[in-house]
Write an enzyme that holds these catalytic residues in place. Sequence first.
Site, PDB file in Angstrom:
ATOM      1  N   GLU A  47     -46.593-116.731  27.889  1.00 60.81           N
ATOM      2  CA  GLU A  47     -46.438-117.769  28.914  1.00 60.81           C
ATOM      3  C   GLU A  47     -45.171-117.620  29.761  1.00 60.81           C
ATOM      4  O   GLU A  47     -44.352-118.533  29.823  1.00 60.81           O
ATOM      5  CB  GLU A  47     -46.446-119.149  28.246  1.00 60.81           C
TER       6      GLU A  47
HETATM    7  C1  TNX Z   1     -49.621-122.371  23.722  1.00 65.31           C
HETATM    8  S1  TNX Z   1     -50.273-120.057  22.203  1.00 65.31           S
HETATM    9  C2  TNX Z   1     -48.438-121.802  23.357  1.00 65.31           C
HETATM   10  C3  TNX Z   1     -47.400-122.617  22.701  1.00 65.31           C
HETATM   11  C4  TNX Z   1     -47.839-124.047  22.553  1.00 65.31           C
HETATM   12  C5  TNX Z   1     -49.282-124.076  22.155  1.00 65.31           C
HETATM   13  C6  TNX Z   1     -49.789-125.454  21.876  1.00 65.31           C
HETATM   14  C7  TNX Z   1     -48.959-119.584  22.736  1.00 65.31           C
HETATM   15  C8  TNX Z   1     -48.668-118.203  22.521  1.00 65.31           C
HETATM   16  N1  TNX Z   1     -48.179-120.457  23.401  1.00 65.31           N
HETATM   17  O1  TNX Z   1     -46.193-122.532  23.400  1.00 65.31           O
HETATM   18  O2  TNX Z   1     -47.043-124.636  21.601  1.00 65.31           O
HETATM   19  O3  TNX Z   1     -50.048-123.530  23.198  1.00 65.31           O
HETATM   20  O4  TNX Z   1     -51.089-125.419  21.380  1.00 65.31           O
END
Ligand code: TNX
Length: 523
Positions: free
Chosen positions: A340
């Site tokens: 992300e």
């Molecule tokens: C996505 S999955 C994220 C996390 C959040 C999560 C909540 C991923 C690699 N990153 O930063 O906590 O969703 O479900």
Amino acid sequence: MNRRLTCGVAIIALLVAGCRKAPSIAPHLLTDSARISVIPAPVSMTRSRAPSYSIKDSTTIIVPAAASADVTRVANMLAFQLRAPTGFALPIVVDTVAPSKAPIRLRLADRTDLGSEGYALGVTPDSVSISAPTAAGLFHGIQTLRQLLPFRIESEFFELAGKNWQVPSLVITDKPRFAWRGAMLDVSRHFFSVDEVKQYIDILALYKFNVLHLHLGDDQGFRIEIKSRPTLVSAGDLQVGGGPGGFYTQSDYGEIVRYAADRFITIVPEIDMPAHSNAMLRSYPQLSCGRRAPAPYTGIDVGFSALCPDNDSTYALLDDILRELAAMTPGEYLHIGGDEVKALTKEQYIRFIERVQDIVTKHGKKMVGWEEVAQARLLPTSVSQQWQTDSAHNALSQGAKLLMSPGPKAYIDMRQNPYAELGLRWAGINEVRTSYDWDPATYVPGATEANIIGVEAPLWSESVRNITAAEYLAMPRLPSIAEVSWTPQAQRNWDDFRKRVALHAPRWRLLGINYYPSPQIPW
Ligand code: TNX
């Protein structure tokens, strides 16, 4: 008044209130050794017509002569587990000393068919015998034995637990489908104490998981002491909704690592980067390339922070962090996050991941990253953790293995029903059946079983403030993911699983484990 009379007298009231029987113990609280519930389901289990075996006052636990420290520890853990509820002495005796009557025998056996974690368990009226090529296999065998015993074996008080310690006669041969059977705990969004983490590890051990991935750094908190960079934990200590949360000293972390290792569970530490780094940047604002200045952050937004990939000081900081983390982590993997990233260009991101992969390698470890890392040049030893599963081909074409954590199936921070207070919902509602009904080997187009290193259930903690809430989300989905990652696909069956998992609830109640009473399970 006898019961019939009570009913007779109350015949009119009965129409309104029902005929109340004298209080009796609910059937599911009684032992029923005919109903066996082993989770994850073993590869093969054949029951025999022979009478059951019983643990008695005179039972001994036999270990091989010159047993390794690991095997002795496993025997001690078994004895410890059984002594409190049975009230029996259960001495550990070395094989060949004196023939014991009806013993529980642990044996190391040279059986390549059982792999590095498998075991064989045989129960006859005269003995229980667990043999395995490794101490880890014996440990898994003991978890199976525990589940074959009446649920009161989880009690700590023999005065209350009764006397019936039967184990049905049978033969089990068992080994895991996947090498990596993991759970992830996000200790950054909310902090979990060492004792809470140990509680989680206890559940993982019961269900034969072998990896605990700790998400140690995110925007809200940086949770591991780095001696060469002491301000990371102090400046970066908040959590969702406010702070402080806390952090692990290196000695705390060592305690977690040892507690896990005693249960054949490897800790995989994660420091999320280049995004999810706001807490780190609170100490090093000059390294920020994010969209916001590194101010205290207690919300649940993602992707806004970033370490600057074009600044050498960034890599000096990461070298210190990863060096210390590598030194205190006996497992082969370090997780560098990589998910992300919204504040960098693709080129910046790729440059960053490749340099960090080199740092991880320099410190003698292999790299794990969330699947976005597959945009970069990956070493074949690196692992790509699939959560959206849209970049698998990049990883596969470079020979990297996939760790399967697809959001809609494996994310146990997703809500179990639309009205639940705990949990998020971006990947959908993940009821226990949803978490059970999938095949990790065919989930990603183009991948085969050989490309998959294993399965992991992440528990992100934006909405989870303590271990009780964590357990509510984890149970019964953790046993479900345990079976997804251990049991061969052809032997998995939802209808059978839902009945078996129902029989574990009395154990959880004795163990003090919270759970979601899913309407999909016949509790
Ligand atoms: C996505 S999955 C994220 C996390 C959040 C999560 C909540 C991923 C690699 N990153 O930063 O906590 O969703 O479900």
